[in-house]
Design a protein around this motif. Structure first.
Motif, mmCIF file in Angstrom:
data_model
loop_
_atom_site.group_PDB
_atom_site.id
_atom_site.type_symbol
_atom_site.label_atom_id
_atom_site.label_comp_id
_atom_site.label_asym_id
_atom_site.label_seq_id
_atom_site.Cartn_x
_atom_site.Cartn_y
_atom_site.Cartn_z
ATOM 1 N N VAL A 270 -39.701 5.077 31.632
ATOM 2 C CA VAL A 270 -38.552 5.353 30.782
ATOM 3 C C VAL A 270 -38.982 5.152 29.321
ATOM 4 C CG1 VAL A 270 -36.182 4.732 30.210
ATOM 5 C CG2 VAL A 270 -36.960 4.603 32.590
ATOM 6 N N PHE A 271 -38.961 6.227 28.544
ATOM 7 C CA PHE A 271 -39.436 6.180 27.169
ATOM 8 C C PHE A 271 -38.277 5.973 26.194
ATOM 9 C CE2 PHE A 271 -42.568 8.669 29.517
ATOM 10 C CZ PHE A 271 -43.755 8.090 29.110
ATOM 11 N N GLU A 272 -38.644 5.765 24.936
ATOM 12 C CA GLU A 272 -37.633 5.593 23.891
ATOM 13 C C GLU A 272 -36.783 6.852 23.773
ATOM 14 O OE1 GLU A 272 -37.464 4.050 19.247
ATOM 15 O OE2 GLU A 272 -39.384 4.380 20.255
ATOM 16 N N ASN A 273 -35.490 6.668 23.510
ATOM 17 C CA ASN A 273 -34.508 7.753 23.389
ATOM 18 C C ASN A 273 -34.273 8.472 24.710
ATOM 19 O OD1 ASN A 273 -34.248 7.303 20.571
ATOM 20 N ND2 ASN A 273 -36.056 8.585 20.173
ATOM 21 N N ILE B 17 -30.577 0.735 33.949
ATOM 22 C CA ILE B 17 -31.940 1.171 33.626
ATOM 23 C C ILE B 17 -32.233 0.836 32.173
ATOM 24 C CG2 ILE B 17 -33.471 3.176 33.452
ATOM 25 C CD1 ILE B 17 -31.793 4.463 35.684
ATOM 26 N N ARG B 18 -33.434 0.293 31.907
ATOM 27 C CA ARG B 18 -33.789 -0.149 30.566
ATOM 28 C C ARG B 18 -35.047 0.569 30.076
ATOM 29 N NH1 ARG B 18 -29.153 -2.270 28.898
ATOM 30 N NH2 ARG B 18 -28.446 -4.047 30.174
ATOM 31 N N LEU B 19 -35.180 0.625 28.751
ATOM 32 C CA LEU B 19 -36.395 1.146 28.139
ATOM 33 C C LEU B 19 -37.611 0.366 28.624
ATOM 34 C CD1 LEU B 19 -37.906 2.807 25.917
ATOM 35 C CD2 LEU B 19 -37.339 0.957 24.326
ATOM 36 N N GLY B 20 -38.667 1.077 29.020
ATOM 37 C CA GLY B 20 -39.872 0.427 29.524
ATOM 38 C C GLY B 20 -39.934 0.303 31.024
ATOM 39 N N THR C 213 -35.974 10.934 31.195
ATOM 40 C CA THR C 213 -36.723 9.740 30.763
ATOM 41 C C THR C 213 -37.237 9.851 29.331
ATOM 42 O OG1 THR C 213 -38.780 10.649 31.711
ATOM 43 C CG2 THR C 213 -37.444 9.210 33.126
ATOM 44 N N GLY C 214 -37.033 10.987 28.692
ATOM 45 C CA GLY C 214 -37.445 11.119 27.298
ATOM 46 C C GLY C 214 -38.907 11.343 27.080
#
Length: 512
Positions: A444-447, A484-487, A510-511
């Motif tokens: 999961v990437f930023e944005n 779900i969280r970033l990273g 997932t960006g």
């Protein structure tokens, strides 16, 4: 029960590293022997053509040998099409769940076929086949231990890393190449296993070939700051020639296919026969190009000679690779880059715009730039050339040229060449066996759209099942209210027939 009793020691990473080391040792032996046989074969072929200059009847012997090699390797290609070409697209497809094949036939046929094809002097590289050989060792190890799913893919990736490390003596760059270009996954378990395997393989290969870097080029001058403007121009030129390389290498197989009088499996006869004029007049440039790079880096020839070498190697490397013989484009790309860099430097010297002392720097940086543009893996290109040349003095020029070449190819619409080759192969009839369901990992990437959402609120691709979320050191079994969280790294079960659709959908979510 106290806290100490409740706490369980996690040996999963230690076990993964141990398995990676074992795979690396085995792959290191396999690839080192592979590399050794190819180098001896090349020396034999160069000697043969020097003799043929005095005894022309030997050319008839070469024709007979060419026919026999064509029939033998062509028969193997027909039986086991997975040994065709570089092997990197096949490994990438296997790690993506798109391709599957039996490991033992691929291992021995790729080994023997690669020795015969690359050792015959054709402009093919050993590095792609070495990656597939290592990956196949990892696959065989997993089969012997009855390991499946994501853990199996990690072992295959670690074997691929070991194969490239043994071929180039570059363990750090090898690990990064597998993560950046082949597996597209930077999770902790993947990289520590790949790195452990690469280090073990490099340790083995040093016993065969010593500690001297593969492309050791000595130079004493760093590039003056006032010369850095030329690096931008060099990067642009490498990007243009890199895009040209992509266009030709992705079409040359189709051009061969138009030869209706010769089955595709036996196209190699053309490459073997047409190697004769090169062998007679320029035997020193035969093979993947390792010797040529070191020679040019030590003392670059004149402009006209470099231009002839570039044209000859470009055309003949395309001819050889397009036949489908077990051989890669990795080292040939670096060789073409080195020739272009030396040519660029010699032109500047002729025009009194640079000193002859900096020509080796242009040679070194152009290798990285050409590879970065064609493969679109700039970080790997920078580290790879650094490890192969054996010095850190050129890091900034490498970075500048690699970035400019990468951006130039990107603007021109180029895609990573190995991914494009995989896409081509998947459009053809699928060979081998496929599992109906496979597991894929998505960081999961930023944005990312799904960052901060509960799993029940996510519009997951149809037919997929989220089975696990990796969050740092923790492994979470997801429920409907899990956020779900970033990273995070998401592990999904995906239907085999919907892999491409799911991958596109998840990239949006997932960006990536």
């Amino acid at each position: 029960m106290n806290d100490r009793q409740r706490k369980k020691i996690d040996f999963s990473r230690i076990n993964a590293v141990a398995q990676g080391i074992l795979i690396g040792l085995i792959a290191g032996v396999v690839v080192s022997v592979f590399r050794l046989l190819i180098s001896h074969g090349l020396l034999l072929v160069q000697w043969f053509f020097r003799q043929a200059n005095q005894h022309y009847w030997l050319l008839g012997v070469w024709v007979v040998i060419s026919v026999l090699l064509t029939l033998l390797i062509g028969h193997w290609l027909k039986q086991t099409p997975e040994i065709k070409g570089s092997g990197i697209p096949q490994v990438e497809g296997q790690l993506m769940g798109e391709v599957e094949y039996q490991w033992w036939p691929v291992l021995w046929k790729k080994f023997v076929g690669g020795v015969l094809a690359i050792g015959s002097g054709l402009f093919l590289g050993r590095e792609g086949p070495s990656i597939q050989l290592g990956a196949t060792v990892g696959q065989g190890f997993a089969a012997g231990r009855k390991i499946s799913g994501n853990k199996r893919r990690i072992l295959i990736a670690s074997g691929a890393s070991a194969g490239l490390s043994a071929a180039f003596n570059a363990p750090i760059a090898s690990s990064l190449f597998i993560l950046e270009e082949v597996y597209h996954n930077f999770s902790t378990m993947v990289w520590i296993t790949a790195l452990a395997s690469a280090i073990a393989a490099d340790f083995v290969s040093t016993f065969f070939f010593g500690l001297t870097p593969v492309l050791h080029i000595s130079y004493v001058h760093a590039l003056p700051l006032e010369q850095y403007g030329w690096l931008i121009l060099l990067g642009l030129l490498l990007g243009l020639f890199g895009r040209l390389y992509q266009l030709v290498v992705l079409r040359v197989g189709a051009w061969y296919h138009k030869l209706k009088w010769l089955p595709d499996e036996y196209n190699s006869l053309i490459a073997f026969i047409l190697l004769i004029p090169v062998g007679l007049f320029l035997p020193q440039i035969l093979g993947g190009g390792n010797q040529l790079i070191v020679s040019i880096g030590g003392r670059a020839p004149g402009i006209m000679i470099l231009l002839i070498v570039f044209v000859v190697r470009f055309i003949y490397s395309m001819m050889a690779y397009g036949t489908g013989l077990p051989g890669g484009i990795f080292l040939p790309i670096l060789t073409l880059g080195a020739v272009l860099g030396a040519l660029f430097g010699q032109v500047l010297v002729a025009w009194h715009l640079a000193s002859p002392a900096v020509v080796p720097i242009f040679t070194i940086t152009a290798m990285a730039g050409y590879f970065a543009g064609i493969s679109k893996a700039p970080f790997t290109a920078i580290l790879l050339i650094t490890e192969m040349v054996g010095t850190l003095q050129h890091l900034m020029p490498l970075a500048v040229v690699s970035l400019i070449a990468y951006l130039t190819v990107d603007v021109l619409g180029g895609t990573p060449v190995y991914a494009a080759m995989l896409e081509q192969s998947l459009q053809k009839a699928h060979h081998g066996q496929s599992q109906p369901v496979t597991q894929l990992e998505f960081p999961v990437f930023e944005n990312a759209i799904i960052d901060g959402q509960q799993t029940r609120d996510v519009n997951w691709p149809e037919g997929t099942l989220l089975t696990e979320i990796k969050r740092g050191e923790r492994v979470i079994v997801p429920h409907g209210d899990t956020v779900i969280r970033l990273g995070d790294t998401l592990l999904l079960n995906v239907p085999q027939k919907r892999l491409s659709h799911v991958r596109r959908k998840m990239k949006q979510l997932t960006g990536e």
